[in-house]
Each structure stands twice: as structure tokens, then as C-alpha cells.
Design an enzyme around this catalytic site. Structure first.
Site: not given
Ligand code: BGC
Length: 533
Positions: A209, A261
Site C-alpha cells: 500500500d 501501489e
Molecule cells: C488504499 C486506500 C487507502 C490509502 C491509505 C491506498 O492506496 O488503496 O484505500 O485509503 O492507501 O492507506
């Protein structure tokens, strides 16, 4: 599980947004036993892997992306035993499992952050997060101008105890999500043991993430437009973190992977995450942010392929996620038939995505053609909506629980007699249910199943290369060897298809010409692979 076969290179992965997938215990929130009971559905859909959003203990301020314990399961979602059962059940059905790791920030309820709050300025406990003095007289202004992704300053002030100075702590998201300080060796060591905990249990992959934010400029400068180097995006130090993780993954048997991500200014910036010895894949969100345009799709495909090939990685393609407006609504036109056009375009985009080399990430409900829901403001739960005081619409509209069966309470999301689902489902939701679509051979679900099956059985045998052929304005034509062509028509007039046999069309109106808002796959001769369908 098989050995190193690099399964992820061409996988179709399904994002399970756990809260909204299937509720087994009737509390209105999806859970691991609910997911387990639906694994057969995912196998029959024809995907290769699941990515499960965070299920760890969490106050749920950001619906699980605020983790208070990285090595357990939140009782709302089940137990560690339930997780093991999902993993085992998935593996028995040939499905790989990717879990979601949240290393940029913890929950403010994590023991590490509570200890930091108690310990005071200058302590090693505070050194694991970003605590800074404020600016100006009495330190009343935040340390710099960084903003939270959910609105407002990215800093919250902590009054000092008797005789101690006030400090501010950093949170690039909600104030209940303090950012970890990855310059502290203790943080890296702790995360390595988290990684090992889940790899030991047998997970096949990790989604990282907010992967591009972990390293911060230690001088904490103001963010200024046009800076050469962003103070907390894509800094060189993040790559050292993923290098260390990669060594951990590689020390395990089987073929474990990680996907970052990340957002970068261009495809070449993203490709830095997938250099040798780093992540296996990085999400490619370019498509998800682009309008309905053959020229834009062509550019994205070309840029992506050029960038990942330069580092010998495999591309990823994403049309939807739990953070974005659903594809059907994103592609909808204004007017009474807007969503119908949006659905035609979403189906067409799927065919293009599945015809490309690399892996495709499908978000739950895409296969049902679910549109974005206009969740009533009083029912919205996303911190982006709440913290921004309503200036950001929030992401609830793409997270409404899945309709499994029209006739049942909560459209079969929860068992009979349950609490209401955590987000309200619209009246018409049942019309889109899995059970209804399974009975209809022309449904979007039937179309997804067919496309995924052909992709696995036939397209999987194609060469890795793809050529973008010259084509009429408004159209996109992709060719792969041997003998496969995908045509997309984003124009306003019917387009002429290539000579060849139609394999699959996204439209209910196939004819001699390809209608606007549609795509189709063709076989143009070469080998006998079509007979393998
Ligand atoms: C997740 C989100 C989240 C954020 C903070 C993002 O990339 O996909 O849903 O709110 O990270 O963790």
C-alpha cells in the site's frame, strides 16, 4: 504449490474488497468465512489469484488501512484460522492469494504509536514515527505545508507533558494513520518479521500500500511545485526497502511476488519499482485515470510496454479499484442511456485489457457491470468524505456490498435476519445479482467468464509481444502472434473489422461492422489455436 513458474506474469487477479464481498456472520460486514464460501465462484469466474484488502485488527477509520496489529485478524473479519482456511481453500482450487501490506502508516491505536505518544520528545519510541517541532512562535504552526490525502494539514499537534515541548506528528492520510519513519532501523526489522509471518503461512504475494511514500526527506522541506525531487514521493531510499523485501521473498520456496501501489509522473518512473531485485510488479493506474479515447489507450499501452520492457518486467493493467469511480459510471455519457453506454464501454475495455500481455487486475463487481452508487451523504463512511468536510465525494460509491441473490435480504450479501449492510444497497441492486446473471447467457457475468476462459486457454499461448497496427481514427487495433487481433471502436461510426473469424465480441449487437463503444477478438489464421477454445 508449484515451483518458480512466475505465475504472476500473466495472471488475472481479482481484488476482494473484503468488507463488501460476503458476510457470513450477519453483522453487515464481509468477512473471511464469507469469502471462503464464495471461492468456488471465483474459480468459476476464471481468475488466477485473489488480492484481499486488509483484514488485520484495526479501528477501521480507513476501513482496514489503519492497522493496529500486523500479525493477526480483526474479529470482525474472523480469526487467523479463518485466514488459513481461505488460503488452503484457494490453493486447493488453484487460486493464488495476495495479501495487502500497509507499511507507510499504522493506526494511531498501534502499540508502537501509543508508546511514542507516552514517551515524549526525543525518545526512541517517537523516532519510529515522524514527530517534529512546529513552526513560529510557540510552535503553533505545522512543521511544513504537506497536506493529508483526505484534506487538511498532514500534521497533528501533540501537547507536551509538564515541562516538555509540543510536537506535531505526520500523517499523509487520516490523523488516525500516523506515518512510520522508515529511516529508523527498528521499523525495517519489524516489517521483515511481518513479511515472514505471512510468508510462513503460505501467502503467494503482497500488495504494498502507498509504496511510493515510505521515504521522506529528512529535512522536511515545504512541498513546492516543480521541485526536482518530491519530499516524500518515489525517493531513492524506497527502493532499498523493496530490495530487502525481495531478498526475503526469494528465500522462500514457491514463487512469491510483491506488487507496489505507486504513482509516478510517468511510466519510466513506475518502472523503477520493477527493476531486477525489487518488486515483481507495479500497479499501472494510467488507464483508470483516462477518458474513453482510442488515442489515449494507444499512448498508455505503448508507454507502459516500453517502460517495463526496458527493465525486463511484466506490465499490469487496471480498470477499477476500491479507490476509483466504477468503470461503468466513469465511461457513462450524460443523458438517459448514460450507464448503458458506460457498460458497453466497460465490456469493450475489458477485452482490450485481457488481450494485452501482462497481468490484469479486476475489481469485485466489475464482472457484474456494477455502476457507481450515489450513497446518501448521511450513510457515507469514507474518511476522505468525512475529513474533507464533504468537499471530496469519497469512495463509498464503488464499495457497496455485492448483490449475490435478488430475492434475499441484503441481496444475499448477509444471511437472513442480519444487520443492514455497512453501506446501503440501492433498490435496483438485486437486478444485477450473481444468481440472476448466472441464469442469463447474455449477462455481463457470462461475458466475463467467457473472456477470462479464452484468455487463459488460448491467449495464454500467444507470444509476449503486441503490435499496435495503423487504424482508422477513433479505433485501436492490437495484434499478437500467432494470428490474434483485438479491435476497439471508441469512435462514433461503425468500424470495419479485420479479415478473420470472430472469437468474442463485447457487444450484444455483433454484425458485419463493429459498432461504436465495442471491441472484439479475431483469429486471423496461422495455427489451429482457435480449436483449443
Ligand atoms: C488504499 C486506500 C487507502 C490509502 C491509505 C491506498 O492506496 O488503496 O484505500 O485509503 O492507501 O492507506
Amino acid at each position: 504449490m508449484p515451483g518458480r513458474d512466475e505465475w504472476w506474469r500473466n495472471a488475472a487477479c481479482y481484488e476482494v474488497y473484503l468488507r463488501s464481498f460476503a458476510d457470513s456472520d450477519g453483522d453487515g460486514i464481509g468477512d473471511l468465512p464469507g469469502l471462503r464460501s464464495r471461492l468456488r465462484y471465483l474459480r468459476d469466474l476464471g481468475v488466477d489469484a485473489l488480492w484481499i484488502t486488509p483484514f488485520y485488527p484495526s479501528p477501521q477509520v480507513d476501513h482496514g488501512y489503519d492497522v493496529s496489529d500486523y500479525t493477526d485478524v480483526d474479529p470482525r473479519f474472523g480469526t487467523l484460522g479463518d485466514f488459513d482456511a481461505v488460503l488452503e481453500g484457494a490453493h486447493q482450487m488453484g487460486l493464488r492469494v495476495i495479501i495487502d501490506l500497509v507499511p507507510n502508516h499504522t493506526s494511531a491505536q498501534h502499540t508502537g504509536f501509543r508508546a511514542a505518544m507516552a514517551a515524549g520528545p526525543g525518545s526512541p519510541e517517537r523516532g519510529r514515527y515522524h514527530f517534529r517541532p512546529g513552526q513560529g512562535r510557540g510552535g503553533l504552526r505545522p512543521p511544513n505545508n504537506w497536506r493529508s490525502a483526505f484534506g487538511g494539514p498532514a500534521w497533528t499537534r501533540v501537547p507536551g507533558a509538564e515541562g516538555q515541548a509540543d510536537e506535531w506528528y505526520l500523517h499523509l492520510h487520516h490523523q488516525e494513520q500516523p506515518d512510520l519513519n522508515w529511516a529508523s532501523p527498528a521499523v525495517g526489522d519489524e516489517f521483515e518479521s511481518v513479511l515472514r509471518f505471512w510468508l510462513d503461512r503460505g501467502v503467494d504475494g503482497l500488495r504494498i500500500d502507498v509504496a511510493m511514500c515510505l521515504a521522506k526527506d529528512p529535512r522536511y522541506p515545504d512541498l513546492r511545485r516543480g521541485d526536482d525531487r518530491h519530499p516524500y514521493h518515489n525517493r531513492p531510499e524506497v527502493h532499498e526497502i523493496y530490495g530487502r523485501w525481495r531478498a526475503v521473498l526469494d528465500s522462500y520456496p514457491g514463487d512469491r511476488m510483491m506488487i507496489a501501489e505507486a504513482v509516478a509522473p510517468d511510466a519510466a518512473g513506475l518502472a523503477r519499482y520493477v527493476r531486477a531485485g525489487e518488486c515483481h510488479q507495479v500497479f499501472n493506474f494510467a488507464w483508470l485515470e483516462t477518458r474513453w479515447s482510442a488515442a489515449d489507450f494507444r499512448r498508455i499501452i505503448k508507454d507502459t510496454l516500453d517502460a517495463v520492457r526496458a527493465v525486463n518486467a511484466s506490465p499490469t493493467w487496471v480498470l477499477a479499484s476500491h479507490d476509483a469511480v466504477r468503470t461503468v459510471s466513469r465511461y457513462a455519457t450524460s443523458g438517459p442511456n448514460g450507464n448503458a453506454v458506460g457498460l458497453e464501454r466497460a465490456r469493450a475495455a475489458l477485452l482490450v485489457m485481457l488481450s494485452l500481455p501482462g497481468s490484469a487486475y479486476v475489481f469485485q463487481g466489475e464482472e457484474l457491470g456494477l455502476p457507481q452508487v450515489d450513497v446518501p451523504p448521511s450513510a457515507r463512511r469514507d474518511p476522505a468524505w468525512v475529513q474533507s468536510g464533504g468537499s471530496m465525494p469519497g469512495r463509498d460509491g464503488c464499495r457497496v456490498p455485492i448483490p449475490w441473490n435478488k430475492g434475499e435480504q441484503s441481496c444475499g450479501f448477509s444471511p437472513a435476519g442480519s444487520s443492514a449492510p455497512w453501506l446501503p444497497q440501492p433498490q435496483s441492486w438485486g437486478e444485477l445479482s450473481v444468481a440472476d446473471q448466472e441464469r442469463d447467457s447474455s449477462s455481463t457475468l457470462a461475458f466475463y467468464r467467457k473472456a477470462l476462459r479464452i484468455r487463459r486457454t488460448v491467449l495464454g499461448g500467444l507470444d509476449d509481444g503486441v503490435v499496435i497496427l495503423p487504424s482508422a481514427p477513433g479505433t485501436l487495433v492490437l495484434a499478437r502472434d500467432p494470428g490474434f487481433i483485438c479491435v476497439l471502436n471508441c469512435g462514433s461510426r461503425p468500424a470495419r473489422p479485420p479479415a478473420g473469424d470472430l472469437i468474442l465480441s463485447s457487444t450484444h449487437r455483433p454484425g458485419s461492422l463493429l459498432p461504436p463503444n465495442s471491441a472484439a477478438w479475431f483469429h486471423t489464421g496461422g495455427t489451429n489455436w482457435v480449436s483449443r477454445r
